[in-house]
Scaffold this active site. Structure first.
Site, PDB file in Angstrom:
ATOM      1  N   CYS A  42       9.967 -39.705 -43.529  1.00  0.00           N
ATOM      2  CA  CYS A  42      11.210 -39.943 -44.339  1.00  0.00           C
ATOM      3  C   CYS A  42      10.824 -40.924 -45.342  1.00  0.00           C
ATOM      4  O   CYS A  42      10.003 -41.811 -45.267  1.00  0.00           O
ATOM      5  CB  CYS A  42      12.070 -40.598 -43.025  1.00  0.00           C
ATOM      6  N   SER A  44      12.402 -43.641 -46.188  1.00  0.00           N
ATOM      7  CA  SER A  44      12.284 -44.984 -45.702  1.00  0.00           C
ATOM      8  C   SER A  44      10.902 -45.731 -45.384  1.00  0.00           C
ATOM      9  O   SER A  44      10.787 -46.980 -45.678  1.00  0.00           O
ATOM     10  CB  SER A  44      13.320 -45.278 -44.460  1.00  0.00           C
ATOM     11  N   HIS A  47       9.539 -47.045 -48.504  1.00  0.00           N
ATOM     12  CA  HIS A  47      10.142 -48.259 -49.283  1.00  0.00           C
ATOM     13  C   HIS A  47       9.302 -49.259 -48.894  1.00  0.00           C
ATOM     14  O   HIS A  47       9.199 -50.333 -49.395  1.00  0.00           O
ATOM     15  CB  HIS A  47      11.447 -48.470 -48.801  1.00  0.00           C
ATOM     16  N   HIS A  64       9.547 -43.181 -38.039  1.00  0.00           N
ATOM     17  CA  HIS A  64      10.604 -43.576 -37.210  1.00  0.00           C
ATOM     18  C   HIS A  64      11.562 -42.432 -36.957  1.00  0.00           C
ATOM     19  O   HIS A  64      12.715 -42.055 -36.590  1.00  0.00           O
ATOM     20  CB  HIS A  64      11.529 -44.612 -37.907  1.00  0.00           C
ATOM     21  N   CYS A 170      15.928 -38.995 -37.296  1.00  0.00           N
ATOM     22  CA  CYS A 170      16.674 -39.776 -38.640  1.00  0.00           C
ATOM     23  C   CYS A 170      17.390 -38.880 -39.493  1.00  0.00           C
ATOM     24  O   CYS A 170      18.396 -38.889 -39.789  1.00  0.00           O
ATOM     25  CB  CYS A 170      15.474 -40.649 -39.299  1.00  0.00           C
TER      26      CYS A 170
HETATM   27  N1  LIG Z   1      21.330 -44.902 -44.585  1.00  0.00           N
HETATM   28  C1  LIG Z   1      20.502 -44.580 -43.638  1.00  0.00           C
HETATM   29  O1  LIG Z   1      20.472 -44.815 -42.358  1.00  0.00           O
HETATM   30  C2  LIG Z   1      19.113 -44.085 -44.015  1.00  0.00           C
HETATM   31  C3  LIG Z   1      18.433 -43.249 -43.261  1.00  0.00           C
HETATM   32  C4  LIG Z   1      17.357 -42.325 -43.776  1.00  0.00           C
HETATM   33  C5  LIG Z   1      16.936 -42.479 -45.090  1.00  0.00           C
HETATM   34  N2  LIG Z   1      17.714 -43.213 -45.799  1.00  0.00           N
HETATM   35  C6  LIG Z   1      17.420 -43.373 -47.139  1.00  0.00           C
HETATM   36  O2  LIG Z   1      18.120 -42.050 -47.932  1.00  0.00           O
HETATM   37  C7  LIG Z   1      17.361 -41.859 -48.947  1.00  0.00           C
HETATM   38  C8  LIG Z   1      16.875 -40.427 -48.976  1.00  0.00           C
HETATM   39  O3  LIG Z   1      15.969 -40.245 -48.103  1.00  0.00           O
HETATM   40  P1  LIG Z   1      15.077 -38.751 -48.273  1.00  0.00           P
HETATM   41  O4  LIG Z   1      14.144 -39.209 -46.874  1.00  0.00           O
HETATM   42  O5  LIG Z   1      15.925 -37.666 -48.134  1.00  0.00           O
HETATM   43  O6  LIG Z   1      14.111 -39.059 -49.597  1.00  0.00           O
HETATM   44  P2  LIG Z   1      13.777 -37.560 -50.274  1.00  0.00           P
HETATM   45  O7  LIG Z   1      12.640 -38.189 -51.146  1.00  0.00           O
HETATM   46  O8  LIG Z   1      13.340 -36.755 -49.278  1.00  0.00           O
HETATM   47  O9  LIG Z   1      14.865 -37.154 -51.079  1.00  0.00           O
HETATM   48  C9  LIG Z   1      15.545 -37.838 -52.235  1.00  0.00           C
HETATM   49  C10 LIG Z   1      15.837 -36.647 -53.182  1.00  0.00           C
HETATM   50  O10 LIG Z   1      16.489 -37.576 -54.190  1.00  0.00           O
HETATM   51  C11 LIG Z   1      16.155 -36.507 -55.586  1.00  0.00           C
HETATM   52  N3  LIG Z   1      16.579 -37.517 -56.694  1.00  0.00           N
HETATM   53  C12 LIG Z   1      15.524 -38.426 -57.095  1.00  0.00           C
HETATM   54  N4  LIG Z   1      16.477 -39.293 -58.178  1.00  0.00           N
HETATM   55  C13 LIG Z   1      17.439 -38.532 -58.455  1.00  0.00           C
HETATM   56  C14 LIG Z   1      18.738 -38.534 -59.211  1.00  0.00           C
HETATM   57  N5  LIG Z   1      18.693 -39.371 -60.094  1.00  0.00           N
HETATM   58  N6  LIG Z   1      19.576 -37.728 -59.209  1.00  0.00           N
HETATM   59  C15 LIG Z   1      19.789 -36.900 -58.266  1.00  0.00           C
HETATM   60  N7  LIG Z   1      18.577 -36.692 -57.311  1.00  0.00           N
HETATM   61  C16 LIG Z   1      17.606 -37.446 -57.538  1.00  0.00           C
HETATM   62  C17 LIG Z   1      14.724 -36.471 -55.188  1.00  0.00           C
HETATM   63  O11 LIG Z   1      14.197 -35.111 -56.141  1.00  0.00           O
HETATM   64  C18 LIG Z   1      14.715 -35.917 -53.877  1.00  0.00           C
HETATM   65  O12 LIG Z   1      15.039 -34.319 -53.621  1.00  0.00           O
HETATM   66  C19 LIG Z   1      16.237 -42.841 -49.112  1.00  0.00           C
HETATM   67  O13 LIG Z   1      16.559 -43.986 -50.039  1.00  0.00           O
HETATM   68  C20 LIG Z   1      15.985 -43.160 -47.523  1.00  0.00           C
HETATM   69  O14 LIG Z   1      15.232 -44.666 -47.446  1.00  0.00           O
HETATM   70  C21 LIG Z   1      18.773 -44.081 -45.317  1.00  0.00           C
HETATM   71 ZN   LIG Z   2      14.470 -42.040 -41.934  1.00  0.00          ZN
END
Ligand SMILES: NC(=O)c1ccc[n+]([C@@H]2O[C@H](COP(=O)([O-])OP(=O)(O)OC[C@H]3O[C@@H](n4cnc5c(N)ncnc54)[C@H](O)[C@@H]3O)[C@@H](O)[C@H]2O)c1
Ligand SMILES: [Zn+2]
Ligand SMILES: [Zn+2]
Length: 372
Positions: A42, A44, A47, A64, A170
């Protein structure tokens, strides 16, 4: 027992994960030992390596998003037994704190300690190079074996393949719940999902389940946009400008009822273009993690207030792990939820840095570490 794990010794320095021998203590009171089948990669965890989520302690074992088989239970565990299949929830839910009782299990008071580096009892279960190791979200699934709080384990049907079930720890509930719960989505809504990676692709799936009329997936990566259509997106755009003109046309200028923000890093300049996509009275759901130390965001406050929009944070998709994880597993079992298609590539734990590199380069919807 001795096993191995992927650790960061210098979080925030982009130095990558060190796979090395770790010593894992047996489960204590209300804890369980699990032999994992797989762990998702993931964003996260990344980060912590980049410093967007700064830690003032180390080392940390990452991961996680896992699922596996209960191997041993500690004292006081009666609800699970060896052989049970479980998904690990990155937010534990105790079931009796105020938030749990109010049905807001994603806000369980135990969750406050997920990045403390300690188990809920204030001790550490893992040791490496003679030091205590803190686990991401009390879990640390970048290891074939984990000792976790009972409150972080959710039993699932043994028919669900564990390597796919891992993603229900997650990314799947976070994205799905961002549409289904956090966005308060209604039949016939026009929805925009910004960033269709491991989380956002499941926001698309949630929007399909809720009967959205138009689902616009926005991502700069062409492969992700193509995949989004397979997951149910009706339109795609490579950036905000293209998305804005598509949504204007679809809605006669009214814009989208729900916008789900799931890009990799929530940089402040991205928020206002997302607001522009949101219609009057609509909801903008912020699911992405932002750099913790970022203190300013571009936001047209006048328009926001005068058009009655709502900015809604979404932790774990506002899901209730003990209810929603088995529900999502059942949806998958009955063919109403795609999990297999989320896994682009699998890796050995020793190739974890390649897995993160592939994530950063946009090659995977989800990369998954497979254990024996
Ligand atoms: N709130 C929560 O509980 C929670 C839980 C899990 C993950 N997250 C967060 O969610 C986010 C996404 O996680 P993920 O694992 O899917 O990441 P990921 O890297 O798999 O996906 C992110 C996507 O965003 C795209 N992207 C990047 N910049 C962009 C833009 N300007 N416009 C449009 N698309 C864009 C990327 O190409 C990618 O496909 C992360 O910040 C992660 O930490 C939050
Ligand atoms: Zn996660
Ligand atoms: Zn609780």
């Amino acid at each position: 027992m001795k096993t191995e794990g992927a650790l960061l010794w210098n979080p925030g320095t982009n130095s990558g994960w060190s796979v090395e021998e770790i010593e894992l203590d047996p489960p204590k009171e209300r804890e369980i030992l699990i032999k994992l089948a797989a762990s998702g990669i993931c964003h996260s965890d990344d980060h912590v390596d980049t410093g967007d989520i700064p830690l003032d302690w180390a080392p940390i074992i990452g991961g996680h998003e896992g699922a596996g088989v209960v191997e041993e239970v500690g004292p006081g565990v009666t609800s699970l037994e060896p052989g049970d299949h479980v998904v690990l929830s990155f937010m534990p839910s105790c079931g009796h704190c105020r938030m749990c009782v109010l049905g807001k299990a994603n806000m369980c008071e135990l969750g406050a300690g997920v990045l403390s580096g300690f188990a809920p009892d204030g001790t550490k279960r893992i040791h490496a190079r003679g030091q205590g190791v803190g686990a991401f979200s009390y879990l640390g699934t970048f290891s074939p074996y984990v000792v976790v709080p009972l409150d972080a384990a959710v039993k699932i049907d043994k028919e669900i393949p564990l390597d796919k079930a891992a993603l229900i720890g997650c990314g799947v509930p976070t994205g799905w719940g961002s549409s289904v719960y956090a966005a308060d989505m209604q039949l016939g809504d026009t929805v925009v999902v910004i960033g269709v990676g491991g989380v956002g692709m499941n926001a698309v799936q949630g929007a399909v389940l809720k009967g959205a009329k138009n689902i616009v997936a926005v991502d700069p990566v062409a492969f992700k946009r193509e995949k989004a259509v397979e997951f149910g997106a009706t339109h795609t755009a490579s950036d905000f400008a293209e998305a804005t003109s598509i949504v204007e046309e679809l809605t006669n200028g009214q814009m989208a009822e729900r916008v789900i923000f799931t890009v990799g890093v929530a940089h402040g300049e991205l928020l206002n273009p997302a607001q522009v996509l949101t219609r009057r009275g609509g909801v903008l759901v912020l699911t992405s993690a932002a750099p913790v130390l970022q203190s300013s965001v571009d936001f047209d406050l006048f328009s926001f207030a005068m058009s009655g929009k709502r900015l809604q944070g979404s932790l774990y998709g506002t899901t209730n792990a003990q209810v929603d994880i088995p529900y999502i597993a059942d949806l998958y079992h009955r063919g109403h939820m795609k999990l297999d298609e989320l896994v682009t590539k699998t890796y050995d734990l020793h190739d974890i840095n390649q897995a993160f590199q592939d994530m950063r380069e946009g090659k995977n919807i989800r990369g998954v570490i497979m254990y024996d």
